[in-house]
Every structure is written in C-alpha cells, then in structure tokens.
Design a protein around this motif. Sequence first.
Motif, PDB file in Angstrom:
ATOM      1  N   GLU A 113      -2.044  15.862   9.378  1.00  0.00           N
ATOM      2  CA  GLU A 113      -3.457  15.503   9.479  1.00  0.00           C
ATOM      3  C   GLU A 113      -4.284  16.227   8.425  1.00  0.00           C
ATOM      4  O   GLU A 113      -5.224  15.672   7.858  1.00  0.00           O
ATOM      5  CB  GLU A 113      -3.976  15.847  10.880  1.00  0.00           C
ATOM      6  CG  GLU A 113      -3.357  14.993  11.985  1.00  0.00           C
ATOM      7  CD  GLU A 113      -3.936  15.331  13.341  1.00  0.00           C
ATOM      8  OE1 GLU A 113      -4.816  16.219  13.393  1.00  0.00           O
ATOM      9  OE2 GLU A 113      -3.528  14.708  14.342  1.00  0.00           O
ATOM     10  N   ARG A 114      -3.935  17.497   8.175  1.00  0.00           N
ATOM     11  CA  ARG A 114      -4.675  18.263   7.167  1.00  0.00           C
ATOM     12  C   ARG A 114      -4.154  18.013   5.764  1.00  0.00           C
ATOM     13  O   ARG A 114      -4.792  18.428   4.780  1.00  0.00           O
ATOM     14  CB  ARG A 114      -4.583  19.755   7.484  1.00  0.00           C
ATOM     15  CG  ARG A 114      -5.293  20.174   8.765  1.00  0.00           C
ATOM     16  CD  ARG A 114      -5.137  21.658   9.000  1.00  0.00           C
ATOM     17  NE  ARG A 114      -3.742  22.029   9.173  1.00  0.00           N
ATOM     18  CZ  ARG A 114      -3.288  23.288   9.209  1.00  0.00           C
ATOM     19  NH1 ARG A 114      -4.132  24.293   9.039  1.00  0.00           N
ATOM     20  NH2 ARG A 114      -2.007  23.534   9.390  1.00  0.00           N
ATOM     21  N   ASN A 115      -3.006  17.369   5.673  1.00  0.00           N
ATOM     22  CA  ASN A 115      -2.399  17.117   4.363  1.00  0.00           C
ATOM     23  C   ASN A 115      -1.961  15.657   4.281  1.00  0.00           C
ATOM     24  O   ASN A 115      -0.765  15.350   4.344  1.00  0.00           O
ATOM     25  CB  ASN A 115      -1.193  18.037   4.135  1.00  0.00           C
ATOM     26  CG  ASN A 115      -1.536  19.499   4.278  1.00  0.00           C
ATOM     27  OD1 ASN A 115      -1.390  20.078   5.350  1.00  0.00           O
ATOM     28  ND2 ASN A 115      -2.014  20.097   3.186  1.00  0.00           N
ATOM     29  N   PRO A 116      -2.912  14.722   4.161  1.00  0.00           N
ATOM     30  CA  PRO A 116      -2.530  13.300   4.123  1.00  0.00           C
ATOM     31  C   PRO A 116      -1.690  12.930   2.903  1.00  0.00           C
ATOM     32  O   PRO A 116      -1.008  11.900   2.924  1.00  0.00           O
ATOM     33  CB  PRO A 116      -3.889  12.586   4.097  1.00  0.00           C
ATOM     34  CG  PRO A 116      -4.859  13.598   3.547  1.00  0.00           C
ATOM     35  CD  PRO A 116      -4.375  14.923   4.045  1.00  0.00           C
ATOM     36  N   LYS A 117      -1.726  13.756   1.865  1.00  0.00           N
ATOM     37  CA  LYS A 117      -0.905  13.496   0.681  1.00  0.00           C
ATOM     38  C   LYS A 117       0.440  14.212   0.753  1.00  0.00           C
ATOM     39  O   LYS A 117       1.194  14.198  -0.214  1.00  0.00           O
ATOM     40  CB  LYS A 117      -1.654  13.924  -0.583  1.00  0.00           C
ATOM     41  CG  LYS A 117      -2.891  13.097  -0.874  1.00  0.00           C
ATOM     42  CD  LYS A 117      -3.534  13.499  -2.184  1.00  0.00           C
ATOM     43  CE  LYS A 117      -4.757  12.653  -2.492  1.00  0.00           C
ATOM     44  NZ  LYS A 117      -5.389  13.056  -3.783  1.00  0.00           N
ATOM     45  N   GLY A 118       0.714  14.824   1.911  1.00  0.00           N
ATOM     46  CA  GLY A 118       2.003  15.445   2.121  1.00  0.00           C
ATOM     47  C   GLY A 118       2.061  16.894   1.682  1.00  0.00           C
ATOM     48  O   GLY A 118       1.201  17.365   0.938  1.00  0.00           O
ATOM     49  N   TYR A 119       3.079  17.591   2.170  1.00  0.00           N
ATOM     50  CA  TYR A 119       3.284  18.987   1.793  1.00  0.00           C
ATOM     51  C   TYR A 119       4.760  19.336   1.948  1.00  0.00           C
ATOM     52  O   TYR A 119       5.505  18.681   2.691  1.00  0.00           O
ATOM     53  CB  TYR A 119       2.431  19.924   2.657  1.00  0.00           C
ATOM     54  CG  TYR A 119       2.738  19.856   4.136  1.00  0.00           C
ATOM     55  CD1 TYR A 119       3.677  20.705   4.717  1.00  0.00           C
ATOM     56  CD2 TYR A 119       2.068  18.952   4.955  1.00  0.00           C
ATOM     57  CE1 TYR A 119       3.958  20.640   6.076  1.00  0.00           C
ATOM     58  CE2 TYR A 119       2.333  18.893   6.311  1.00  0.00           C
ATOM     59  CZ  TYR A 119       3.281  19.733   6.871  1.00  0.00           C
ATOM     60  OH  TYR A 119       3.559  19.664   8.207  1.00  0.00           O
TER      61      TYR A 119
END
Length: 232
Positions: A170-176
């Motif tokens: 949710e805090r990293n919609p571009k992935g991590y």
Amino acid sequence: AVEASPSLLCQLGLQSQGHDRQGQKLTRFGSGDAPHLYNGLSTLLHEDGATLVVTVASVSEKCERWWVFEDKTKALSEAARLALSDAKLGANDAPAATFSQLHTTWQAVRQEMKPVLEELIQSLSKRTFETFEEKAEVAARLNELLDEWRFRAVSPSTGRASYFQCRVGERNPKGYFFFQDIDPGSSPQDQTDASAPRAPSQVPIFKLTEAPVDPRLRKPNHQPNPRKKRKN
C-alpha cells in the motif's frame, strides 16, 4: 566479419550468429577461410551480374565485446572438459571416486562463481528500478542465477539465509525489494520481519550463502527393508 541475410550466410557455409538487424545477421570467419569465402561470394555475385567489392572497416566495440565473450566462453568450456576428462567410471572402478571427483569439480566452479555474483549484486545496487515490472524482472533473473548455482541471499537485517523478493504494498505501489528468512528446509518463515529495511527503488547490497539442503534429497538408506510375512 560478414553481414548478410541468413539464407546467404547459409549458402556461403557460414553459421548465422546474433545481432539481428532488420533481417541481417553478423558473423565472422578466420583468416584461413578468407579465400574460400571470397570465391563463394564471387560465384554468387557473378551469377547476378554483380561485382565483389571488399571494404576494410572497423568493427563496433559492441561486436568486439561479443566476440571476446564468445572466445572466453569456449575457453571455459574447454577447461571444464579438461578437468572432467578423468572423471570416467571404468568397468572395474568403484563409483565413489568418480562421484567425489565430479562433486569436487562442481564445488570449485561454484566458489569461483560466488564472488562474481556478489559483484553483480553490487553493480545492480547502483541502478534505479522505478516500476514494479523492472523490479520484478531483475529479482526474477537474479533468483534464477542463485537457484542454478545453489546460493541464497544473506538478509542484511537478520544475517540468515533468505529469499530475495519483490512485492507491491500500500505504501509502495511501485513495488519494493525485501528479504524473507527461510528455515533449514528451505521453507519461508511465516512472518516477514517488519523491522527489516525495504528498498523501494534499488537492489540492496547483500552477500551469498549456501542454499539449504533440498528437502527432496534423501540420504541413502543402507538398512534392508523388512520382508513382509507371508499369509498362510
């Protein structure tokens, strides 16, 4: 070097190699093959009423790197064949020595590969991967290499063998990128370490360790199976 269509290269007896450019293929030949090649070209062009013109030109650095890599790959294959040339099981030989020699050779190659992979990880850490697709691609390709060479990531936060993964949050919609510890049986731990650092755009630097023993591999059972009693 010769750049021509695949069909023409086939007519000249040359094997088509990479670097496809609008249907053209680039290949090379040794200086000893030059007279044969020029005669073949002259014959083909003469039938079309054309003239053969030989142009001397420099080859791009990209092609030079490709050919150097190709030569080194051949040298590596030859060295591997030489190292394994004695690993043959004779008619009266005990198999244990051959098994041991093959295992030792494989482990030696793996130990040469380990620092190369760790250097690759350091190089990847200097690049930025903005989208989830880019992160997923680099994580998948890196994990393929780790699987092939039987290595696992060492989690920077826990120091344990881990899976290197990529996920959308949710805090990293571009992935991590993140690490998930695994147990001695290679199974992921139930919970991901919440305090572990998450890398949103760059591959974190990490070391490698031996992959846990595959649970599907079983040690040989030297005990004979009990025979079932016959029914009267």
